[in-house]
Scaffold this active site. Structure first.
Site, mmCIF file in Angstrom:
data_model
loop_
_atom_site.group_PDB
_atom_site.id
_atom_site.type_symbol
_atom_site.label_atom_id
_atom_site.label_comp_id
_atom_site.label_asym_id
_atom_site.label_seq_id
_atom_site.Cartn_x
_atom_site.Cartn_y
_atom_site.Cartn_z
ATOM 1 N N ARG A 33 0.841 -1.191 0.000
ATOM 2 C CA ARG A 33 0.000 0.000 0.000
ATOM 3 C C ARG A 33 0.881 1.248 0.000
ATOM 4 O O ARG A 33 2.024 1.211 0.464
ATOM 5 C CB ARG A 33 -0.911 0.016 1.225
ATOM 6 C CG ARG A 33 -1.846 -1.190 1.338
ATOM 7 C CD ARG A 33 -2.590 -1.194 2.654
ATOM 8 N NE ARG A 33 -3.489 -2.340 2.774
ATOM 9 C CZ ARG A 33 -3.160 -3.503 3.314
ATOM 10 N NH1 ARG A 33 -1.928 -3.688 3.781
ATOM 11 N NH2 ARG A 33 -4.045 -4.488 3.383
ATOM 12 N N LYS B 6 -1.252 -3.071 8.179
ATOM 13 C CA LYS B 6 -2.332 -2.617 9.052
ATOM 14 C C LYS B 6 -2.325 -3.390 10.363
ATOM 15 O O LYS B 6 -1.943 -4.557 10.409
ATOM 16 C CB LYS B 6 -3.685 -2.817 8.354
ATOM 17 C CG LYS B 6 -3.916 -1.880 7.169
ATOM 18 C CD LYS B 6 -5.306 -2.117 6.588
ATOM 19 C CE LYS B 6 -5.612 -1.131 5.471
ATOM 20 N NZ LYS B 6 -6.967 -1.345 4.910
ATOM 21 N N HIS C 103 -3.755 3.324 -6.308
ATOM 22 C CA HIS C 103 -3.948 1.997 -5.719
ATOM 23 C C HIS C 103 -3.994 0.914 -6.804
ATOM 24 O O HIS C 103 -3.870 -0.277 -6.502
ATOM 25 C CB HIS C 103 -5.247 1.979 -4.908
ATOM 26 C CG HIS C 103 -5.275 0.920 -3.839
ATOM 27 N ND1 HIS C 103 -4.424 0.926 -2.752
ATOM 28 C CD2 HIS C 103 -6.056 -0.173 -3.689
ATOM 29 C CE1 HIS C 103 -4.685 -0.112 -1.984
ATOM 30 N NE2 HIS C 103 -5.665 -0.805 -2.533
ATOM 31 N N ARG D 195 -1.259 -1.720 -6.824
ATOM 32 C CA ARG D 195 -1.442 -2.876 -5.939
ATOM 33 C C ARG D 195 -2.322 -3.916 -6.643
ATOM 34 O O ARG D 195 -2.029 -5.114 -6.601
ATOM 35 C CB ARG D 195 -2.071 -2.406 -4.630
ATOM 36 C CG ARG D 195 -2.297 -3.486 -3.574
ATOM 37 C CD ARG D 195 -2.609 -2.816 -2.243
ATOM 38 N NE ARG D 195 -3.230 -3.697 -1.281
ATOM 39 C CZ ARG D 195 -2.579 -4.523 -0.468
ATOM 40 N NH1 ARG D 195 -1.255 -4.596 -0.551
ATOM 41 N NH2 ARG D 195 -3.220 -5.269 0.403
ATOM 42 N N HIS E 283 -3.353 -9.560 3.169
ATOM 43 C CA HIS E 283 -4.783 -9.693 3.429
ATOM 44 C C HIS E 283 -5.009 -10.659 4.589
ATOM 45 O O HIS E 283 -4.449 -11.749 4.618
ATOM 46 C CB HIS E 283 -5.509 -10.237 2.199
ATOM 47 C CG HIS E 283 -5.720 -9.222 1.123
ATOM 48 N ND1 HIS E 283 -5.989 -9.562 -0.185
ATOM 49 C CD2 HIS E 283 -5.712 -7.857 1.162
ATOM 50 C CE1 HIS E 283 -6.140 -8.460 -0.902
ATOM 51 N NE2 HIS E 283 -5.964 -7.425 -0.109
ATOM 52 N N TYR F 48 -9.658 -10.999 -7.161
ATOM 53 C CA TYR F 48 -8.750 -10.933 -8.302
ATOM 54 C C TYR F 48 -8.926 -12.118 -9.251
ATOM 55 O O TYR F 48 -8.530 -12.044 -10.411
ATOM 56 C CB TYR F 48 -7.297 -10.840 -7.834
ATOM 57 C CG TYR F 48 -7.000 -9.557 -7.104
ATOM 58 C CD1 TYR F 48 -6.910 -8.353 -7.786
ATOM 59 C CD2 TYR F 48 -6.821 -9.550 -5.723
ATOM 60 C CE1 TYR F 48 -6.649 -7.171 -7.123
ATOM 61 C CE2 TYR F 48 -6.566 -8.361 -5.050
ATOM 62 C CZ TYR F 48 -6.486 -7.181 -5.749
ATOM 63 O OH TYR F 48 -6.232 -6.011 -5.088
#
Length: 300
Positions: free
Chosen positions: A150, A174, A246, A249, A272, A281
């Site tokens: 990110r 994150k 983005h 990514r 993730h 995806y």
């Protein structure tokens, strides 16, 4: 807005930062959404937090729809405000959350947009050059495409996070989660050149620090600064359509899957928490296969 409201908002922002460990970019969004709502509430003459009712919320939503705001943007604002009022209930500032009854119709999930390989070549072409900023921009673009990290994660990278011997980088994701992501020869070469030739040159007028990417003044690049650079590169490459940084990514994940990578590996590389976040995806890769088939099979 009252001093009391500002105090509650400040405490909520601290709660998001410390307890929820949200990024600065996410927190800015919450802060903006909440302040916009209370500007509207003040216009309506409602003075106290505990006087805000479901009717006020409906009026606000009507105003947003009248502005023809995107449903996704309205949904984000509702989520921000619902969280804020839930916090106020928890802290016993108010008794009821006026956003509890609000239901936002969900939009069908859109497939992530990505760059085709030819478009990536155009992007890299606009980075070619000998100036310090061109060399930095090439390293930035190579790293983002090589790792799928990110923009906020890229801004947090420090020199000590890069292992050139193993060609891996430690990414701080994150929720304080960390992951190691490999990078290839193109990113390796671009990073080494930027660090050895231009990073110190850009930093010559500021106090030394360890952040990898710096701006023209030598201070660390912020996520907003990286987005600005990428948007400018995309514009210079004259790529058409609705484009956002983005997409790099998304491109990373799509190109890996199109070339045979397995889903679990891509999930780990992207950071993730749930496989379902990565599975979207597969819809892109199936569409890619379908278009390739229709374009090349003689009896398609």
């Amino acid at each position: 807005m009252s001093k009391l409201f500002n105090n509650y908002l400040r405490d909520f922002i601290e709660y998001l930062r410390i307890e929820k460990n949200y990024s600065a970019y996410t927190i800015d969004g919450y802060n903006r959404d909440i302040e916009e709502f209370f500007l509207f509430i003040n216009e309506q003459g409602t003075a106290a937090l505990d006087h805000i009712e479901y009717f006020d919320v409906r009026l606000y939503l009507t105003r947003l729809y009248e502005k023809q705001m995107a449903r996704s943007s309205i949904a984000r604002k509702i989520s921000s405000l619902r969280s804020f009022f839930r916090y106020l209930v928890r802290e016993k500032v108010i008794k009821e959350n006026p956003f509890t009854l609000v239901q936002q119709a969900k939009e069908a999930k859109k497939l992530p947009s990505f760059f085709y390989e030819e478009e990536m070549k155009e992007l890299f072409a606009v980075c070619e050059g000998e100036s310090p900023l061109q060399i930095r921009n090439k390293a930035l673009l190579e790293l983002l495409y090589a790792t799928g990290m990110r923009v906020s994660e890229c801004a947090a990278i420090e020199l000590k996070d890069i292992d050139f011997e193993m060609s891996v980088i430690l990414v701080h994701g994150k929720g304080q989660k960390q992951r190691y992501v490999p990078f290839g020869s193109f990113a390796h070469e671009a990073l080494e050149r930027y660090i050895s030739e231009q990073r110190e040159e850009l930093m010559k007028s500021v106090k030394k620090h360890d952040y990898l990417f710096v701006n023209h003044r030598g201070t660390p690049l912020t996520p907003r600064g990286i987005r600005y650079i990428l948007t400018k590169l995309i514009s210079e490459a004259s790529l058409t359509g609705t484009i956002h940084p983005h997409m790099l990514r998304h491109t990373f994940a799509t190109h890996l899957l199109n070339n045979g990578a397995d889903m679990r590996t891509v999930q780990e590389l992207l950071g993730h928490a749930h496989l379902s976040s990565t599975q979207i995806y597969t819809h892109i890769t199936k569409e890619h296969l379908r278009k390739t088939y229709l374009s090349h099979h003689p009896r398609a």
